[in-house]
Design an enzyme around this catalytic site. Structure first.
Site, PDB file in Angstrom:
ATOM      1  CE  LYS A 111      39.846 -60.531 -71.767  1.00 54.96           C
ATOM      2  NZ  LYS A 111      40.112 -60.972 -73.038  1.00 54.96           N
ATOM      3  CE  LYS A 192      35.332 -59.254 -65.795  1.00 55.98           C
ATOM      4  NZ  LYS A 192      35.047 -59.445 -66.912  1.00 55.98           N
ATOM      5  CE  LYS A 195      36.029 -71.376 -68.753  1.00 56.05           C
ATOM      6  NZ  LYS A 195      35.130 -72.346 -70.045  1.00 56.05           N
TER       7      LYS A 195
HETATM    8  P1  AMP Z   1      32.208 -63.047 -72.616  1.00 51.65           P
HETATM    9  O1  AMP Z   1      32.245 -63.976 -71.501  1.00 51.65           O
HETATM   10  O2  AMP Z   1      33.069 -61.921 -71.903  1.00 51.65           O
HETATM   11  O3  AMP Z   1      32.568 -62.957 -73.975  1.00 51.65           O
HETATM   12  O4  AMP Z   1      30.606 -61.937 -71.851  1.00 51.65           O
HETATM   13  C1  AMP Z   1      29.576 -61.643 -72.307  1.00 51.65           C
HETATM   14  C2  AMP Z   1      28.781 -61.119 -72.076  1.00 51.65           C
HETATM   15  O5  AMP Z   1      27.988 -61.443 -70.131  1.00 51.65           O
HETATM   16  C3  AMP Z   1      29.146 -59.612 -71.718  1.00 51.65           C
HETATM   17  O6  AMP Z   1      27.704 -59.194 -72.580  1.00 51.65           O
HETATM   18  C4  AMP Z   1      29.854 -59.568 -70.890  1.00 51.65           C
HETATM   19  O7  AMP Z   1      29.531 -57.596 -70.723  1.00 51.65           O
HETATM   20  C5  AMP Z   1      28.786 -60.292 -69.954  1.00 51.65           C
HETATM   21  N1  AMP Z   1      29.233 -60.379 -68.708  1.00 51.65           N
HETATM   22  C6  AMP Z   1      30.398 -61.579 -68.547  1.00 51.65           C
HETATM   23  N2  AMP Z   1      31.257 -61.729 -66.608  1.00 51.65           N
HETATM   24  C7  AMP Z   1      30.239 -60.903 -66.193  1.00 51.65           C
HETATM   25  C8  AMP Z   1      30.226 -60.547 -64.297  1.00 51.65           C
HETATM   26  N3  AMP Z   1      30.622 -61.478 -63.826  1.00 51.65           N
HETATM   27  N4  AMP Z   1      28.569 -59.966 -64.447  1.00 51.65           N
HETATM   28  C9  AMP Z   1      28.054 -59.169 -65.046  1.00 51.65           C
HETATM   29  N5  AMP Z   1      27.909 -59.289 -66.852  1.00 51.65           N
HETATM   30  C10 AMP Z   1      29.147 -60.542 -67.434  1.00 51.65           C
END
Ligand code: AMP
Ligand code: TRP
Length: 325
Positions: A111, A192, A195
């Site tokens: 980041k 991965k 958004k």
């Molecule tokens: P975040 O939106 O980054 O706060 O992520 C929330 C949850 O979603 C966390 O447990 C992340 O590990 C999971 N997560 C986010 N992106 C992915 C992805 N592409 N594949 C699997 N898990 C994800």
């Protein structure tokens, strides 16, 4: 009873990675553990953000959690900033963490890369996350694969603090789903799903309707050759679709491969399975959106319950380091 905690940033609409990597296992957790789920708004302000949208995104994320199947009578759903103990505990843990170990955090490096300046908050992000976890004596933390390193840090800090000041924190374990722990971008299957992806076509949103899901999967990047094989190294696009299909309909990605004679048939099956899996979430979201007052009530009850647990951990922590009471 086993204590579980996890968190999600209020970044707006949730995608399929969030659903498969996190929310789906969270809704299973609520039946077998004492589970806490936190919307981490204080983490969201570590990078550029829009103050006009923070509150509405927080509510939207809460609604998404309810839509994904979390039931407030079975688990505690709350907003991080509404439980001030998180910030207070984070400070104490910052005095336990070292600059060196923070510099090694991959997410910070990613980041921070290419930015002219980064906030101290972004650097300290993983310590606040450790505070989120340790405040609840969590035994288990269900997250996607991308959070493993942060979990390791939380464990290290708990161990170090306990060794220095006496048993205070429970050392948490990560729990990463077996299939689809890392959902990849449909347009760039080596990154991965997230958004902030370049093309919105690569990201399936939790609330996308079946026609949109169909279009995104139909246009998903595939690999050279024509054979459907599970080989993440050489066939990342096809392997990602197999993982999605496996996660949505059951089975193992490598075994499912032989059931599809070509890429097109795999894409149709994945489309149908993913659309069907997300249908209840879409319907529940619509229902909860009609009643924002109810969502706020859930969060306010949640903050109350969470606050009691976190306050007791903070008192214990203060006692361990000899703060005047
Ligand atoms: P975040 O939106 O980054 O706060 O992520 C929330 C949850 O979603 C966390 O447990 C992340 O590990 C999971 N997560 C986010 N992106 C992915 C992805 N592409 N594949 C699997 N898990 C994800
Ligand atoms: N860092 C996590 C993410 O980006 C979100 C998070 C914050 C979290 N605090 C947490 C996850 C505590 C699990 C436990 O996905």
């Amino acid at each position: 009873m086993v204590r579980v905690l996890s968190g999600v940033q209020p970044t707006g609409e949730m995608h399929l990675g969030n659903y498969l990597g996190a929310f789906r296992s969270w809704s299973a957790e609520q039946y077998e553990s004492d589970a806490f789920f936190c919307i981490v708004d204080l983490h969201a302000i570590t990078v550029d953000f829009d103050p006009k949208q923070l509150a509405s995104r927080t509510l939207h994320t809460a609604t998404s959690l309810l839509a994904a199947g979390l039931d407030p009578s079975r688990c505690t759903i709350f907003v991080q900033s509404q439980v001030h103990e998180h910030s207070e505990l984070a400070w104490i843990l910052e005095c336990t963490a070292t600059m060196g170990e923070m510099r090694r955090m991959t997410q910070f490096k990613e980041k921070g890369a290419g930015q002219e300046s980064v906030s101290l908050g972004l650097f300290a992000y993983p310590v606040l996350m450790a505070a989120d976890i340790l405040a609840y004596d969590a035994d288990r933390v269900p997250v996607g694969d991308d959070q493993r390193q942060h979990l390791e840090l939380a464990r290290d800090l708990a161990h170090r603090f306990n060794a220095r000041y006496g048993e205070t924190f429970v050392v948490p374990d990560a729990s990463v789903p077996r299939v689809a722990s890392r959902v990849m971008d449909l347009q760039d299957p080596t990154s991965k799903m997230s958004k902030s992806a370049q093309s919105h076509l690569g990201t399936i949103m939790m609330l996308d309707d079946p026609t949109v899901i169909e279009r995104k999967i139909r246009r998903a990047v595939t690999d050279s050759g024509t054979e459907v094989l599970y080989d993440p190294e050489n066939k990342p696009g096809i392997s990602n679709l197999l993982e999605l299909l496996a996660a949505a309909s059951g089975g193992a990605p490598d075994q499912l491969a032989s059931g599809y004679p070509n890429y097109g048939s795999l894409k149709s099956a994945a489309t149908e399975a993913v659309a069907e899996m997300l249908r209840p979430a879409r319907e529940r979201f619509a229902a909860f959106s009609r009643d924002p007052g109810e969502v706020r009530r859930v969060l306010s009850d949640g903050a109350q319950r969470a606050g009691e647990v976190a306050a007791s951990t903070l008192r214990r922590t203060h006692a361990a380091i000899g703060i005047l009471t």
